[in-house]
Scaffold this motif. Structure first.
Motif, PDB file in Angstrom:
ATOM      1  N   THR A  75      -4.858  -5.883 -11.035  1.00 42.99           N
ATOM      2  CA  THR A  75      -3.437  -5.529 -10.964  1.00 42.99           C
ATOM      3  C   THR A  75      -2.910  -5.675  -9.540  1.00 42.99           C
ATOM      4  OG1 THR A  75      -3.704  -3.965 -12.789  1.00 42.99           O
ATOM      5  CG2 THR A  75      -1.760  -3.707 -11.405  1.00 42.99           C
ATOM      6  N   VAL A  76      -3.677  -5.174  -8.572  1.00 46.07           N
ATOM      7  CA  VAL A  76      -3.273  -5.275  -7.164  1.00 46.07           C
ATOM      8  C   VAL A  76      -3.201  -6.734  -6.740  1.00 46.07           C
ATOM      9  CG1 VAL A  76      -4.009  -4.801  -4.793  1.00 46.07           C
ATOM     10  CG2 VAL A  76      -4.141  -2.996  -6.526  1.00 46.07           C
ATOM     11  N   THR A  95      -8.702  -1.563 -10.751  1.00 46.71           N
ATOM     12  CA  THR A  95      -7.326  -1.854 -10.363  1.00 46.71           C
ATOM     13  C   THR A  95      -7.208  -3.125  -9.531  1.00 46.71           C
ATOM     14  OG1 THR A  95      -7.416  -0.539  -8.317  1.00 46.71           O
ATOM     15  CG2 THR A  95      -6.796   0.621 -10.337  1.00 46.71           C
ATOM     16  N   GLN A  96      -8.341  -3.769  -9.213  1.00 48.11           N
ATOM     17  CA  GLN A  96      -8.290  -4.916  -8.308  1.00 48.11           C
ATOM     18  C   GLN A  96      -7.477  -6.075  -8.879  1.00 48.11           C
ATOM     19  OE1 GLN A  96     -10.974  -3.860  -9.957  1.00 48.11           O
ATOM     20  NE2 GLN A  96     -12.614  -5.372 -10.114  1.00 48.11           N
ATOM     21  N   GLU A 146      -0.005  -8.499  -8.153  1.00 43.41           N
ATOM     22  CA  GLU A 146       1.221  -8.076  -7.482  1.00 43.41           C
ATOM     23  C   GLU A 146       1.271  -8.594  -6.049  1.00 43.41           C
ATOM     24  OE1 GLU A 146       4.911  -6.270  -6.866  1.00 43.41           O
ATOM     25  OE2 GLU A 146       3.797  -6.715  -8.720  1.00 43.41           O
ATOM     26  N   LEU A 147       0.133  -8.589  -5.371  1.00 43.64           N
ATOM     27  CA  LEU A 147       0.101  -9.049  -3.983  1.00 43.64           C
ATOM     28  C   LEU A 147       0.380 -10.545  -3.898  1.00 43.64           C
ATOM     29  CD1 LEU A 147      -0.240  -8.301  -1.077  1.00 43.64           C
ATOM     30  CD2 LEU A 147      -2.727  -8.418  -1.355  1.00 43.64           C
ATOM     31  N   PHE A 205       1.665   1.689  -6.172  1.00 41.24           N
ATOM     32  CA  PHE A 205       0.350   1.139  -5.836  1.00 41.24           C
ATOM     33  C   PHE A 205      -0.406   1.976  -4.801  1.00 41.24           C
ATOM     34  CE2 PHE A 205       2.645  -2.402  -7.599  1.00 41.24           C
ATOM     35  CZ  PHE A 205       1.691  -3.086  -8.341  1.00 41.24           C
ATOM     36  N   LYS A 233      -3.786   3.142  -5.722  1.00 39.06           N
ATOM     37  CA  LYS A 233      -4.740   2.108  -6.134  1.00 39.06           C
ATOM     38  C   LYS A 233      -5.451   1.452  -4.945  1.00 39.06           C
ATOM     39  CE  LYS A 233      -2.312   0.774 -10.413  1.00 39.06           C
ATOM     40  NZ  LYS A 233      -1.205   1.740 -10.374  1.00 39.06           N
ATOM     41  N   ILE A 234      -4.793   1.415  -3.783  1.00 35.42           N
ATOM     42  CA  ILE A 234      -5.336   0.720  -2.612  1.00 35.42           C
ATOM     43  C   ILE A 234      -5.953   1.751  -1.670  1.00 35.42           C
ATOM     44  CG2 ILE A 234      -4.780  -0.768  -0.654  1.00 35.42           C
ATOM     45  CD1 ILE A 234      -2.464  -1.897  -2.313  1.00 35.42           C
ATOM     46  N   ARG A 245       0.814  -1.217   0.000  1.00 33.84           N
ATOM     47  CA  ARG A 245       0.000   0.000   0.000  1.00 33.84           C
ATOM     48  C   ARG A 245       0.844   1.263   0.000  1.00 33.84           C
ATOM     49  NH1 ARG A 245      -4.572   2.177   4.367  1.00 33.84           N
ATOM     50  NH2 ARG A 245      -5.411   3.780   2.942  1.00 33.84           N
ATOM     51  N   THR A 276      -9.904  -1.463  -3.419  1.00 36.48           N
ATOM     52  CA  THR A 276      -9.086  -0.749  -4.408  1.00 36.48           C
ATOM     53  C   THR A 276      -9.919   0.257  -5.197  1.00 36.48           C
ATOM     54  OG1 THR A 276      -9.470  -2.240  -6.273  1.00 36.48           O
ATOM     55  CG2 THR A 276      -7.750  -2.873  -4.695  1.00 36.48           C
TER      56      THR A 276
END
Length: 204
Positions: free
Chosen positions: A173-174, A170-171, A177-178, A137, A140-141, A132, A166
């Motif tokens: 992409t997040v 963007t959910q 990455e997470l 990012f 986005k969060i 975050r 988010t």
């Protein structure tokens, strides 16, 4: 029309089939007009109530994708495979809008039954917190991640669930990455993500 009918009869033309055909055509046009009116009426309320907009990702019936166009007659979606879906608004009954105002990334991870679940959940929170504050990012969060705890028991893993609120669109992409960072964090902490296992008993 009456004049045409009289003239044709005077010319000896059998107008009975023509009248029957005209009646059928009139009925068909009537049903078609009803369908068009239904499309326009539904489209009007979709736009008036702002149910979804161009740029939203929605599911309508069996079709889902990015809304490319909305007008009074139709809604146009483009799915992940690039397929264009043109849906008459009169057929729109239930709409699932996945990007209205905010979205949510749902992350499920499986760890071994031997794992310390409190430690695993702490690592998940720490990893999400670092993501975050990452400049790439941060916008986005919207909130700190919520680790719900044990979601289910699998054949070889305990499944934990985490939610991340988010910005719209963007959910995914997040989430990608997470998941990547969770794998790296688990490797550092010695937390095992088990492979499916099968026990075979050999008869003596």
């Amino acid at each position: 029309l009456v004049l045409i009918y009289v003239v044709l009869r005077e010319l000896g033309v059998n107008v009975t089939p023509l009248l029957a055909g005209a009646g059928i055509a009139g009925i068909a046009i009537g049903f078609g007009a009803q369908s068009i009116v239904k499309d326009l009426f539904t489209g009007f309320f979709i736009l008036l109530e702002n149910q979804y907009r161009v740029g939203d990702v929605v599911k309508i019936g069996q079709a889902s994708g990015l809304v490319e166009e909305i007008n009074l007659r139709t809604t146009v979606l483009r799915d992940l495979e690039g397929v264009k879906h043109i849906i008459p608004n009169g057929h729109v009954q239930t709409v699932s809008n996945m990007t209205f105002a905010w979205s949510r990334a749902v992350i499920d991870v499986g760890v071994s039954y031997d794992a310390d679940l409190d430690r695993v959940m702490a690592v998940m929170r720490e990893t999400a917190a670092r993501l975050r504050v990452d400049p790439a990012f941060a916008g986005k969060i919207l909130e700190n991640a919520e680790v719900l705890g044990v979601e289910s028991f699998g054949d070889s893993a305990v499944h934990l669930r985490m939610l991340v609120k988010t910005q719209p669109l963007t959910q995914w992409t997040v989430a990608r990455e997470l998941r990547k960072r969770l794998k790296e964090a688990f490797d550092r902490e010695g937390i095992v993500i088990p492979l499916p296992q099968r026990v075979v008993h050999k008869a003596k």
